[in-house]
Scaffold this active site. Sequence first.
Site, PDB file in Angstrom:
ATOM      1  N   HIS A 178       1.120  -1.042  -0.103  1.00  0.00           N
ATOM      2  CA  HIS A 178      -0.159  -0.233  -0.265  1.00  0.00           C
ATOM      3  C   HIS A 178       1.346   1.411  -0.017  1.00  0.00           C
ATOM      4  O   HIS A 178      -0.023   2.334  -0.344  1.00  0.00           O
ATOM      5  CB  HIS A 178      -1.223  -0.118   1.145  1.00  0.00           C
ATOM      6  CG  HIS A 178      -0.866   0.045   2.400  1.00  0.00           C
ATOM      7  ND1 HIS A 178       0.022  -0.785   3.604  1.00  0.00           N
ATOM      8  CD2 HIS A 178      -0.107   0.908   3.416  1.00  0.00           C
ATOM      9  CE1 HIS A 178       1.029  -0.062   4.270  1.00  0.00           C
ATOM     10  NE2 HIS A 178       0.408   0.619   4.423  1.00  0.00           N
ATOM     11  N   ASP A 220      -0.215  -7.738   0.795  1.00  0.00           N
ATOM     12  CA  ASP A 220       0.118  -6.167   1.519  1.00  0.00           C
ATOM     13  C   ASP A 220       1.431  -6.585   1.548  1.00  0.00           C
ATOM     14  O   ASP A 220       1.946  -6.395   2.391  1.00  0.00           O
ATOM     15  CB  ASP A 220      -0.160  -5.716   2.349  1.00  0.00           C
ATOM     16  CG  ASP A 220       0.211  -4.206   2.571  1.00  0.00           C
ATOM     17  OD1 ASP A 220       0.598  -3.666   1.778  1.00  0.00           O
ATOM     18  OD2 ASP A 220      -0.215  -3.795   3.829  1.00  0.00           O
ATOM     19  N   SER A 278       4.140   1.965   8.454  1.00  0.00           N
ATOM     20  CA  SER A 278       4.026   0.840   7.943  1.00  0.00           C
ATOM     21  C   SER A 278       4.931   0.452   6.014  1.00  0.00           C
ATOM     22  O   SER A 278       6.363   1.248   6.516  1.00  0.00           O
ATOM     23  CB  SER A 278       3.032   1.268   6.380  1.00  0.00           C
ATOM     24  OG  SER A 278       2.121   1.828   6.751  1.00  0.00           O
TER      25      SER A 278
END
Length: 244
Positions: A67, A105, A198
């Site tokens: 992402h 992901d 992230s």
Amino acid sequence: MQVYIWLLLPMALLLSPGAWSGDIIGGREARPHSRPYMAYLEIEDGINISRCGGFLVSENFVMTAAHCNVGKITVLLGAHNLKSKRQRRRQVIPVRARIPHPEYDIMLLKLEKKADLNRCVSPIRLPRTHQRVRPGAKCSVAGWGRTITDRALRLDTLREVDVMVMPDAACPYRHYNPSTMLCAGDPHEGKNPSKGDSGGPLVCSGTAQGIVSLVHSRGACPAVYTRVSTFIPWIEETMKKLQS
């Protein structure tokens, strides 16, 4: 009101990583260069600049979350304090190719050139295919950014926090898939990544077992990580293909 950030890939690719980027709640500042595999990703999307974490897995590949694939990515290696000008060994390397997994992901970044490996910059070990981490294992996660939800308190030094791997059955998310995900954290202690870090690694016994993928906006629930061991065949095949 509780807010959950669920990073299923099709949804995540529509969102800016600035909404997730780099928070450690309940942690501490890491000892400088004690995690030489850590990568800071600066992402340019038009006039917007956001950040993600990542980790070096070979001299010219960085792993991160899919992402984070929302703009031009530049990788910074060998950093501790992002604002310090005295860190001579930091390396800024553009990304030549981005290879997100088509369904999950996880993403590989091929660097424009090989990193200069030294005590401040070196790859982390990856797990064996389908290797499992036992529930109760103590692991850690690190990243740059805010330590609480107030944006005014964003920091620029690498921070880390210890987390405990949970039994799969205890993970509180309806769409949790134990074959591709790993659940870790202790909401009672308030120690977790928040809104991301992230793409940063979940490190267990010196091995990158997970990639930060799902978090609670205030760190009040366990985080979910992409389970790296599931994707070892894809990682090896992709790196081999791009090296040739």
